[in-house]
Design an enzyme around this catalytic site. Sequence first.
Site, mmCIF file in Angstrom:
data_model
loop_
_atom_site.group_PDB
_atom_site.id
_atom_site.type_symbol
_atom_site.label_atom_id
_atom_site.label_comp_id
_atom_site.label_asym_id
_atom_site.label_seq_id
_atom_site.Cartn_x
_atom_site.Cartn_y
_atom_site.Cartn_z
ATOM 1 N N GLY A 21 0.829 -1.200 0.000
ATOM 2 C CA GLY A 21 0.000 0.000 0.000
ATOM 3 C C GLY A 21 0.861 1.246 0.000
ATOM 4 O O GLY A 21 0.560 2.234 0.675
ATOM 5 N N ALA A 22 1.943 1.220 -0.820
ATOM 6 C CA ALA A 22 2.987 2.245 -0.730
ATOM 7 C C ALA A 22 2.797 3.410 -1.681
ATOM 8 O O ALA A 22 3.596 4.346 -1.656
ATOM 9 C CB ALA A 22 4.356 1.607 -0.985
ATOM 10 N N TYR A 40 -14.227 -3.350 8.756
ATOM 11 C CA TYR A 40 -12.859 -2.835 8.767
ATOM 12 C C TYR A 40 -12.268 -2.952 10.176
ATOM 13 O O TYR A 40 -11.137 -3.414 10.346
ATOM 14 C CB TYR A 40 -12.883 -1.377 8.318
ATOM 15 C CG TYR A 40 -11.542 -0.699 8.223
ATOM 16 C CD1 TYR A 40 -10.767 -0.792 7.071
ATOM 17 C CD2 TYR A 40 -11.057 0.082 9.273
ATOM 18 C CE1 TYR A 40 -9.540 -0.150 6.975
ATOM 19 C CE2 TYR A 40 -9.842 0.731 9.184
ATOM 20 C CZ TYR A 40 -9.090 0.622 8.033
ATOM 21 O OH TYR A 40 -7.883 1.268 7.942
#
Length: 251
Positions: A13-14, A159
């Site tokens: 997730g960079a 989540y």
Amino acid sequence: MTAAPTRTAIVTGAARGIGRAIALSLAQQGHAIALVDLREKDLAQTAQEVAALGVDAMPIMADTSDYEAARRHVADVAARWGRIDVLVNNAAVPQPRRILEITEAEWDSGMAVNLKGYFNWSQAVAPVMLAAGGGRMINISSVSANTGPRIFSVSRFAYSTAKAGILGMTRALARELAPTIVVNAVCPGAIETERTRANLGTHLDHVIRETPLARLGTAEDIAVVVTFLATATPMYMTGEVIDVDGGANIN
């Protein structure tokens, strides 16, 4: 295989946000960075920013929920650099649906990235770190793992459930992989993004008033803690969870 860098890291997730800030912070500490994301344009831009800091950048277009892809890409990273010192599991997708609204497919797709993705990359990286004699894993969770979603939260119960699972995974991995690999987690609080500000709306002033440090957090606030966990020596912490929330959830 290129010349092996002194230190290396994988950040999932960079491409932007917290993941981008972590990648840049680790690059500033001399880590070559493998950047994992599905946002091709943002991924390329962040890879350029990492390379501009004088370290090797390896952009990887990948869905972290894909088990076999994780194994392939980790093998590629290990072949390129000969080592993996740090894994930061950060990739996540929002899930705003409430319990009476969410479908089974939405639940499954969220869990596939937000929890299974962390398993995929941890399991793929662990043998490389064990063979090298050590490593650091840092899992990005959320304060909602402990509090549940607040009224202003971008994502709701599914989540929070996945993020709570990450804390259990962190503690289990810390025990299973000790003493060779150190595993810790970071729980961001309200972090300033366009989405967060839009979602906070009229609650913004209240959130800031209720936060002892009197502001929203930034991606860099998370990155500095992750960098500490990734680089500090000696390191006598494992299985720990650090809230980075400006004191909003002081116990």
